[in-house]
Design an enzyme around this catalytic site. Structure first.
Site, PDB file in Angstrom:
ATOM      1  N   ARG A 187      11.803  97.417  36.963  1.00 11.38           N
ATOM      2  CA  ARG A 187      12.192  98.310  35.613  1.00 11.38           C
ATOM      3  C   ARG A 187      12.015  97.513  34.424  1.00 11.38           C
ATOM      4  NH1 ARG A 187      16.563  99.373  39.597  1.00 11.38           N
ATOM      5  NH2 ARG A 187      16.271 101.553  40.281  1.00 11.38           N
ATOM      6  N   GLY A 218       9.718  95.130  33.524  1.00  8.15           N
ATOM      7  CA  GLY A 218       8.667  95.211  33.314  1.00  8.15           C
ATOM      8  C   GLY A 218       7.662  96.576  32.995  1.00  8.15           C
ATOM      9  N   HIS A 225      23.256  83.795  27.276  1.00  6.21           N
ATOM     10  CA  HIS A 225      22.968  85.106  27.698  1.00  6.21           C
ATOM     11  C   HIS A 225      23.750  85.466  28.917  1.00  6.21           C
ATOM     12  CE1 HIS A 225      21.248  89.114  27.632  1.00  6.21           C
ATOM     13  NE2 HIS A 225      20.713  88.835  28.721  1.00  6.21           N
ATOM     14  N   ASP A 247       2.528  91.970  40.344  1.00  7.96           N
ATOM     15  CA  ASP A 247       3.687  92.190  41.143  1.00  7.96           C
ATOM     16  C   ASP A 247       3.237  91.534  42.362  1.00  7.96           C
ATOM     17  OD1 ASP A 247       6.666  93.970  40.502  1.00  7.96           O
ATOM     18  OD2 ASP A 247       6.252  93.200  42.840  1.00  7.96           O
ATOM     19  N   ASN A 282      15.696  82.759  42.196  1.00  5.09           N
ATOM     20  CA  ASN A 282      15.037  82.988  40.903  1.00  5.09           C
ATOM     21  C   ASN A 282      14.243  81.739  40.172  1.00  5.09           C
ATOM     22  OD1 ASN A 282      15.242  85.727  40.820  1.00  5.09           O
ATOM     23  ND2 ASN A 282      16.847  85.596  39.299  1.00  5.09           N
ATOM     24  N   THR A 332      12.549  87.157  31.129  1.00  2.00           N
ATOM     25  CA  THR A 332      13.912  87.883  31.105  1.00  2.00           C
ATOM     26  C   THR A 332      14.659  87.407  32.300  1.00  2.00           C
ATOM     27  OG1 THR A 332      13.072  89.611  32.424  1.00  2.00           O
ATOM     28  CG2 THR A 332      12.700  89.836  29.914  1.00  2.00           C
ATOM     29  N   THR A 333      14.035  86.801  32.852  1.00  7.94           N
ATOM     30  CA  THR A 333      14.858  86.581  34.515  1.00  7.94           C
ATOM     31  C   THR A 333      15.985  85.732  34.248  1.00  7.94           C
ATOM     32  OG1 THR A 333      12.634  86.289  35.265  1.00  7.94           O
ATOM     33  CG2 THR A 333      14.218  85.490  36.724  1.00  7.94           C
ATOM     34  N   ASN A 334      16.856  86.239  35.114  1.00  9.79           N
ATOM     35  CA  ASN A 334      18.508  85.626  34.861  1.00  9.79           C
ATOM     36  C   ASN A 334      18.702  84.647  36.136  1.00  9.79           C
ATOM     37  OD1 ASN A 334      19.788  86.801  32.686  1.00  9.79           O
ATOM     38  ND2 ASN A 334      19.429  88.730  33.527  1.00  9.79           N
TER      39      ASN A 334
HETATM   40  N1  APR Z   1       5.687  87.581  41.204  1.00  8.76           N
HETATM   41  C1  APR Z   1       5.565  88.579  40.829  1.00  8.76           C
HETATM   42  N2  APR Z   1       6.422  89.428  40.963  1.00  8.76           N
HETATM   43  C2  APR Z   1       7.548  89.209  41.431  1.00  8.76           C
HETATM   44  C3  APR Z   1       7.724  88.117  42.059  1.00  8.76           C
HETATM   45  C4  APR Z   1       6.806  87.173  42.047  1.00  8.76           C
HETATM   46  N3  APR Z   1       6.829  85.928  42.553  1.00  8.76           N
HETATM   47  N4  APR Z   1       9.075  88.043  43.038  1.00  8.76           N
HETATM   48  C5  APR Z   1       9.680  89.271  42.361  1.00  8.76           C
HETATM   49  N5  APR Z   1       8.690  89.878  41.778  1.00  8.76           N
HETATM   50  C6  APR Z   1       8.772  91.507  41.466  1.00  8.76           C
HETATM   51  C7  APR Z   1       9.644  92.254  42.378  1.00  8.76           C
HETATM   52  O1  APR Z   1       8.659  92.726  43.383  1.00  8.76           O
HETATM   53  C8  APR Z   1      10.036  93.524  41.387  1.00  8.76           C
HETATM   54  O2  APR Z   1       9.113  94.531  41.436  1.00  8.76           O
HETATM   55  O3  APR Z   1       9.861  91.538  40.053  1.00  8.76           O
HETATM   56  C9  APR Z   1       9.929  92.848  40.001  1.00  8.76           C
HETATM   57  C10 APR Z   1      11.642  92.849  39.606  1.00  8.76           C
HETATM   58  O4  APR Z   1      11.888  94.292  39.296  1.00  8.76           O
HETATM   59  P1  APR Z   1      13.338  94.708  39.393  1.00  8.76           P
HETATM   60  O5  APR Z   1      13.982  94.429  40.799  1.00  8.76           O
HETATM   61  O6  APR Z   1      13.141  96.153  38.893  1.00  8.76           O
HETATM   62  O7  APR Z   1      14.384  93.872  38.257  1.00  8.76           O
HETATM   63  P2  APR Z   1      14.392  94.192  36.960  1.00  8.76           P
HETATM   64  O8  APR Z   1      15.495  95.117  36.572  1.00  8.76           O
HETATM   65  O9  APR Z   1      13.099  94.473  36.449  1.00  8.76           O
HETATM   66  O10 APR Z   1      14.685  92.717  36.274  1.00  8.76           O
HETATM   67  C11 APR Z   1      13.909  91.819  36.308  1.00  8.76           C
HETATM   68  O11 APR Z   1      14.993  90.579  34.381  1.00  8.76           O
HETATM   69  O12 APR Z   1      16.759  91.263  33.267  1.00  8.76           O
HETATM   70  C12 APR Z   1      16.291  90.535  34.112  1.00  8.76           C
HETATM   71  O13 APR Z   1      18.338  89.923  35.738  1.00  8.76           O
HETATM   72  C13 APR Z   1      16.844  90.561  35.574  1.00  8.76           C
HETATM   73  O14 APR Z   1      16.036  88.858  36.816  1.00  8.76           O
HETATM   74  C14 APR Z   1      16.045  90.436  36.597  1.00  8.76           C
HETATM   75  C15 APR Z   1      14.642  90.252  35.721  1.00  8.76           C
END
Ligand code: APR
Length: 308
Positions: free
Chosen positions: A9, A11, A172, A30, A92, A115-117
């Protein structure tokens, strides 16, 4: 080229804003087969309809980020039901270290915004795992937190957010630190414009904003992060030297070392050009100490094998 890791979401929202601004070509990466390609194709059609002349492609292969000058890391998992914060950190951390290795290999000169938490701990890990200079490791936090604060101030004052400067620093998370005394409208501090009750309400709403979105729609925010990532990318791309609130790895600033925390920074070509130290009073500094302690606790939860 701007590489966006994680076609979820956040990205995809970033890709939409960045492509609307025609900042640069975008590659979405992804691990899920088909997801980045499908998102890219849908967005490419939108760009064709709107007559925007940038390209958006999707891939599962990190080779395709080769040459990216900006990498936005939006991959990772949110906390699931029954999951502890420690479990989220470990999960994470594995994702961030994996991505860090790929970025070092394919985009070694890139400016990275993550942005990862839990955010500040993941910024720290990215810094350690890439070995990049701290100027090129930026955590996305304060733009969102201060943007939200501006929104709540704007509603109270009936003044456009564009005419409000709101400052939020620190972790954050629950220990973030909105600073009403240093938040201003035309130089007037919020504490002089609004009642104590109103200021307290704004502070609470700002801290709880992320949780409120999850409560209402069932998943975390994405448009705010997407928009913030776009303006930060613009500042780097166009060498704007704009001031943003962002998580930066400190080396003595504010009296802290070996920790990454949200503070004002100047962003331009090459990333962070300067860290700005705010004139905090004793109480504010004490609250920032507590906020930094909370970040250090998150960092301590990173499995040591990842910090190698
Ligand atoms: N390499 C590439 N993509 C990955 C990997 C990886 N090693 N691991 C996970 N992903 C992808 C998932 O497949 C998914 O499509 O990361 C994407 C995360 O998307 P969402 O689940 O929609 O999460 P989102 O709401 O975008 O948040 C992402 O940002 O704000 C922070 O807390 C939130 O840590 C989270 C991150």
């Amino acid at each position: 080229m701007i590489a966006i890791i994680g076609a979820g979401r956040v990205g995809v929202a970033a890709a939409i804003y960045i492509s609307m601004m025609e900042l640069d070509d975008i590659v979405l990466i992804d691990i899920i087969k088909g997801r980045p390609q499908g998102e890219a194709l849908d967005l490419a059609h939108a760009l064709s309809i709107l007559g925007k002349s940038v390209s958006v492609t999707g891939s599962n292969d990190y080779k395709d980020i080769s040459g990216a000058d900006i990498v936005l890391i939006t991959a990772g998992f949110p906390r699931g039901p029954g999951m502890t914060r420690e479990e989220l950190v470990a999960k994470n951390a594995e994702v961030v270290v994996d991505i860090a290795r790929k970025v070092v290999e394919y985009a070694p000169n890139s400016v990275n915004i993550i942005t990862t938490n839990p955010l500040d701990a993941m910024v720290y890990l990215l810094y350690k795992a890439t070995g990049f200079p701290r100027e090129r490791i930026i955590g996305f936090s304060g733009v969102l937190d201060s943007g939200r604060m501006k929104y709540y101030i704007s509603r109270k004052l009936s003044i456009s957010p564009a005419s409000i400067e709101a400052i939020v620093i620190g972790q954050h998370g629950e220990k973030m630190l909105p600073l009403p005394r240093l938040s201003t409208v035309m130089g007037k501090p919020l504490t002089e414009i609004l009642s104590e009750n109103d200021v307290e309400e704004i502070t609470k709403e700002t801290i709880q904003a992320g949780a409120r979105i999850i409560e209402l729609r069932g998943y975390s925010s994405s448009y705010g992060p997407g928009a913030g990532l776009a303006i930060m990318s613009e500042a780097v791309k166009k060498d704007q030297n704009k001031v943003f609130l962002a998580s930066a790895c400190l080396n003595g600033e504010y009296g802290y070392k070996d920790v990454c925390v949200n503070v004002p920074v100047v962003l331009g070509k090459g990333g962070i050009k300067k860290i700005i130290e705010l004139p905090l009073n004793e109480k504010e500094k004490q609250l920032l100490d507590e906020s930094v302690d909370a970040i250090r606790k998150n960092i301590a939860q990173i499995p040591p094998k990842y910090l190698g």
